[in-house]
Design a protein around this motif. Structure first.
Motif, PDB file in Angstrom:
ATOM      1  N   MET A   1       0.781  -1.236   0.000  1.00  0.00           N
ATOM      2  CA  MET A   1       0.000   0.000   0.000  1.00  0.00           C
ATOM      3  C   MET A   1       0.809   1.281   0.000  1.00  0.00           C
ATOM      4  O   MET A   1       0.243   2.346  -0.111  1.00  0.00           O
ATOM      5  N   HIS A   2       2.122   1.200   0.138  1.00  0.00           N
ATOM      6  CA  HIS A   2       2.906   2.425   0.286  1.00  0.00           C
ATOM      7  C   HIS A   2       3.956   2.597  -0.810  1.00  0.00           C
ATOM      8  O   HIS A   2       4.585   1.628  -1.229  1.00  0.00           O
ATOM      9  N   TRP A   3       4.152   3.849  -1.234  1.00  0.00           N
ATOM     10  CA  TRP A   3       5.242   4.192  -2.140  1.00  0.00           C
ATOM     11  C   TRP A   3       6.368   4.844  -1.349  1.00  0.00           C
ATOM     12  O   TRP A   3       6.106   5.555  -0.377  1.00  0.00           O
ATOM     13  N   CYS A   4       7.620   4.594  -1.765  1.00  0.00           N
ATOM     14  CA  CYS A   4       8.766   5.266  -1.175  1.00  0.00           C
ATOM     15  C   CYS A   4       9.603   5.868  -2.297  1.00  0.00           C
ATOM     16  O   CYS A   4       9.820   5.226  -3.325  1.00  0.00           O
ATOM     17  N   ALA A   5      10.103   7.090  -2.082  1.00  0.00           N
ATOM     18  CA  ALA A   5      10.846   7.800  -3.129  1.00  0.00           C
ATOM     19  C   ALA A   5      12.314   7.956  -2.749  1.00  0.00           C
ATOM     20  O   ALA A   5      12.636   8.448  -1.672  1.00  0.00           O
ATOM     21  N   ASN A   6      13.182   7.526  -3.647  1.00  0.00           N
ATOM     22  CA  ASN A   6      14.633   7.683  -3.482  1.00  0.00           C
ATOM     23  C   ASN A   6      15.173   8.460  -4.671  1.00  0.00           C
ATOM     24  O   ASN A   6      14.643   8.351  -5.769  1.00  0.00           O
ATOM     25  N   ILE A   7      16.287   9.180  -4.448  1.00  0.00           N
ATOM     26  CA  ILE A   7      17.006   9.787  -5.561  1.00  0.00           C
ATOM     27  C   ILE A   7      18.311   8.993  -5.713  1.00  0.00           C
ATOM     28  O   ILE A   7      19.009   8.763  -4.721  1.00  0.00           O
ATOM     29  N   THR A   8      18.592   8.521  -6.911  1.00  0.00           N
ATOM     30  CA  THR A   8      19.791   7.686  -7.091  1.00  0.00           C
ATOM     31  C   THR A   8      21.046   8.554  -7.082  1.00  0.00           C
ATOM     32  O   THR A   8      21.009   9.738  -7.427  1.00  0.00           O
ATOM     33  N   THR A   9      22.156   7.939  -6.658  1.00  0.00           N
ATOM     34  CA  THR A   9      23.421   8.666  -6.498  1.00  0.00           C
ATOM     35  C   THR A   9      24.577   7.818  -7.015  1.00  0.00           C
ATOM     36  O   THR A   9      24.384   6.701  -7.472  1.00  0.00           O
ATOM     37  N   ASP A  10      25.779   8.378  -6.912  1.00  0.00           N
ATOM     38  CA  ASP A  10      27.019   7.647  -7.140  1.00  0.00           C
ATOM     39  C   ASP A  10      27.236   7.293  -8.616  1.00  0.00           C
ATOM     40  O   ASP A  10      26.777   6.272  -9.105  1.00  0.00           O
ATOM     41  N   LYS A  11      27.992   8.155  -9.273  1.00  0.00           N
ATOM     42  CA  LYS A  11      28.236   7.980 -10.717  1.00  0.00           C
ATOM     43  C   LYS A  11      28.908   6.640 -11.022  1.00  0.00           C
ATOM     44  O   LYS A  11      28.589   5.985 -12.004  1.00  0.00           O
ATOM     45  N   ASN A  12      29.840   6.239 -10.158  1.00  0.00           N
ATOM     46  CA  ASN A  12      30.631   5.045 -10.465  1.00  0.00           C
ATOM     47  C   ASN A  12      30.289   3.859  -9.574  1.00  0.00           C
ATOM     48  O   ASN A  12      31.004   2.855  -9.580  1.00  0.00           O
ATOM     49  N   GLY A  13      29.215   3.984  -8.801  1.00  0.00           N
ATOM     50  CA  GLY A  13      28.883   2.887  -7.902  1.00  0.00           C
ATOM     51  C   GLY A  13      27.381   2.718  -7.785  1.00  0.00           C
ATOM     52  O   GLY A  13      26.626   3.067  -8.681  1.00  0.00           O
ATOM     53  N   ILE A  14      26.970   2.179  -6.639  1.00  0.00           N
ATOM     54  CA  ILE A  14      25.562   1.865  -6.424  1.00  0.00           C
ATOM     55  C   ILE A  14      25.079   2.645  -5.216  1.00  0.00           C
ATOM     56  O   ILE A  14      25.702   2.608  -4.159  1.00  0.00           O
ATOM     57  N   GLY A  15      23.964   3.352  -5.357  1.00  0.00           N
ATOM     58  CA  GLY A  15      23.454   4.033  -4.188  1.00  0.00           C
ATOM     59  C   GLY A  15      22.188   4.815  -4.458  1.00  0.00           C
ATOM     60  O   GLY A  15      21.842   5.087  -5.602  1.00  0.00           O
ATOM     61  N   ALA A  16      21.504   5.160  -3.381  1.00  0.00           N
ATOM     62  CA  ALA A  16      20.321   6.002  -3.461  1.00  0.00           C
ATOM     63  C   ALA A  16      20.065   6.586  -2.077  1.00  0.00           C
ATOM     64  O   ALA A  16      20.495   6.030  -1.069  1.00  0.00           O
ATOM     65  N   VAL A  17      19.373   7.708  -2.057  1.00  0.00           N
ATOM     66  CA  VAL A  17      19.007   8.338  -0.793  1.00  0.00           C
ATOM     67  C   VAL A  17      17.491   8.375  -0.697  1.00  0.00           C
ATOM     68  O   VAL A  17      16.817   8.910  -1.580  1.00  0.00           O
ATOM     69  N   LEU A  18      16.962   7.775   0.371  1.00  0.00           N
ATOM     70  CA  LEU A  18      15.523   7.768   0.611  1.00  0.00           C
ATOM     71  C   LEU A  18      15.112   9.080   1.258  1.00  0.00           C
ATOM     72  O   LEU A  18      15.734   9.511   2.221  1.00  0.00           O
ATOM     73  N   ILE A  19      14.081   9.726   0.710  1.00  0.00           N
ATOM     74  CA  ILE A  19      13.525  10.936   1.338  1.00  0.00           C
ATOM     75  C   ILE A  19      12.553  10.464   2.412  1.00  0.00           C
ATOM     76  O   ILE A  19      11.508   9.911   2.112  1.00  0.00           O
ATOM     77  N   ARG A  20      12.897  10.657   3.671  1.00  0.00           N
ATOM     78  CA  ARG A  20      12.089  10.118   4.767  1.00  0.00           C
ATOM     79  C   ARG A  20      11.058  11.111   5.308  1.00  0.00           C
ATOM     80  O   ARG A  20       9.996  10.703   5.776  1.00  0.00           O
ATOM     81  N   ALA A  21      11.416  12.395   5.317  1.00  0.00           N
ATOM     82  CA  ALA A  21      10.463  13.356   5.873  1.00  0.00           C
ATOM     83  C   ALA A  21      10.705  14.742   5.290  1.00  0.00           C
ATOM     84  O   ALA A  21      11.828  15.103   4.954  1.00  0.00           O
ATOM     85  N   VAL A  22       9.618  15.496   5.182  1.00  0.00           N
ATOM     86  CA  VAL A  22       9.638  16.815   4.554  1.00  0.00           C
ATOM     87  C   VAL A  22       8.792  17.766   5.393  1.00  0.00           C
ATOM     88  O   VAL A  22       7.757  17.366   5.936  1.00  0.00           O
ATOM     89  N   GLU A  23       9.271  19.009   5.520  1.00  0.00           N
ATOM     90  CA  GLU A  23       8.470  20.041   6.193  1.00  0.00           C
ATOM     91  C   GLU A  23       7.670  20.787   5.129  1.00  0.00           C
ATOM     92  O   GLU A  23       8.250  21.419   4.263  1.00  0.00           O
ATOM     93  N   PRO A  24       6.343  20.732   5.177  1.00  0.00           N
ATOM     94  CA  PRO A  24       5.522  21.334   4.113  1.00  0.00           C
ATOM     95  C   PRO A  24       5.714  22.843   4.017  1.00  0.00           C
ATOM     96  O   PRO A  24       5.778  23.529   5.026  1.00  0.00           O
ATOM     97  N   LEU A  25       5.818  23.332   2.771  1.00  0.00           N
ATOM     98  CA  LEU A  25       5.969  24.773   2.533  1.00  0.00           C
ATOM     99  C   LEU A  25       4.800  25.325   1.728  1.00  0.00           C
ATOM    100  O   LEU A  25       4.285  26.394   2.013  1.00  0.00           O
ATOM    101  N   ALA A  26       4.395  24.605   0.702  1.00  0.00           N
ATOM    102  CA  ALA A  26       3.330  25.073  -0.195  1.00  0.00           C
ATOM    103  C   ALA A  26       2.459  23.910  -0.622  1.00  0.00           C
ATOM    104  O   ALA A  26       2.892  22.764  -0.608  1.00  0.00           O
ATOM    105  N   GLY A  27       1.213  24.225  -0.976  1.00  0.00           N
ATOM    106  CA  GLY A  27       0.280  23.180  -1.396  1.00  0.00           C
ATOM    107  C   GLY A  27      -0.299  22.431  -0.216  1.00  0.00           C
ATOM    108  O   GLY A  27      -0.699  21.276  -0.334  1.00  0.00           O
ATOM    109  N   LEU A  28      -0.375  23.100   0.926  1.00  0.00           N
ATOM    110  CA  LEU A  28      -0.871  22.455   2.144  1.00  0.00           C
ATOM    111  C   LEU A  28      -2.278  21.896   1.970  1.00  0.00           C
ATOM    112  O   LEU A  28      -2.594  20.820   2.469  1.00  0.00           O
TER     113      LEU A  28
END
Length: 182
Positions: free
Chosen positions: A73-100
């Motif tokens: 039931m859940h989606w998780c969003a990561n941004i991939t990293t590391d030009k020469n290797g393997i990696g990603a950073v999971l976005i775990r939490a965000v402070e809302p600014l707009a579109g509340l």
DNA sequence: TACTGGATTCACT
DNA sequence: GTGAATCCAGTAA
């Protein structure tokens, strides 16, 4: 405000995860400050520990979105990293600014603190689904540059291994921020 | 083809 | 603090 260029994501997930704190993420009318991230490399907890068709994007790209479905039931969003290797950073939490208003509608809650204080909550509030998987930063879902957070304001924690007894992964968060997940 | 379990969240006790 | 919801990728056969 300028979108982070692909070249920004050439370093390893562990290096970039703390640097993503304080950056602005935007999709359509919704925007927020990234207050919590998690670095995934080749540790046993990561989808990249064993490369499969799903996780190959972590090896083959950097600066692209890796979005996966979990727990039925859940989606998780990561941004991939590391030009020469393997990696990603999971976005775990965000402070809302707009579109509340949109976020409250999607999350079915009026509690602002509960809109994006978790990886799946963030995806739901921003309307992020697998349709965005594989798209580059800036194509519908964008991280914008912002001043770096001071080292002294960044908290770090690692969970002790559920799988192999190793320490993994690395979670970074802005100290004293009430929008961080728990 | 069938089975297993998960980078989570929420309601309930 | 505990358990249910719910489906898909990965694995084994």
């Amino acid at each position: 405000m300028k979108a982070l260029p692909r070249s920004w994501f050439t370093r390893s997930a562990l290096k970039l995860a703390p640097k993503l704190l304080g950056k602005i993420v935007r999709r359509g009318s919704c925007a927020g400050i990234i207050v919590e991230t998690e670095a995934y490399g080749t540790d046993p907890a990561s989808h990249a520990f064993k490369i499969t068709p799903r996780s190959a994007i972590m090896r083959d790209t950097y600066g692209h979105w890796y979005i996966y479905f979990t727990y039925g039931m859940h989606w998780c969003a990561n941004i991939t990293t590391d030009k020469n290797g393997i990696g990603a950073v999971l976005i775990r939490a965000v402070e809302p600014l707009a579109g509340l208003g949109t976020m409250k509608h999607r999350r079915k809650t009026q509690n602002v603190r509960n809109l994006c204080s978790g990886p799946a909550k963030f995806c739901e509030a921003f309307g992020i689904t697998g349709a965005l998987n594989g798209s580059p930063n800036g194509n519908g879902l964008t991280i914008y540059d912002a001043p770096e957070i001071a080292k002294s304001d960044i908290g770090i924690s690692s969970r002790v291994g559920i799988k192999n007894g190793t320490n993994f992964p690395w979670r970074f968060y802005i100290k004293n921020n009430s929008f961080v997940s728990r």
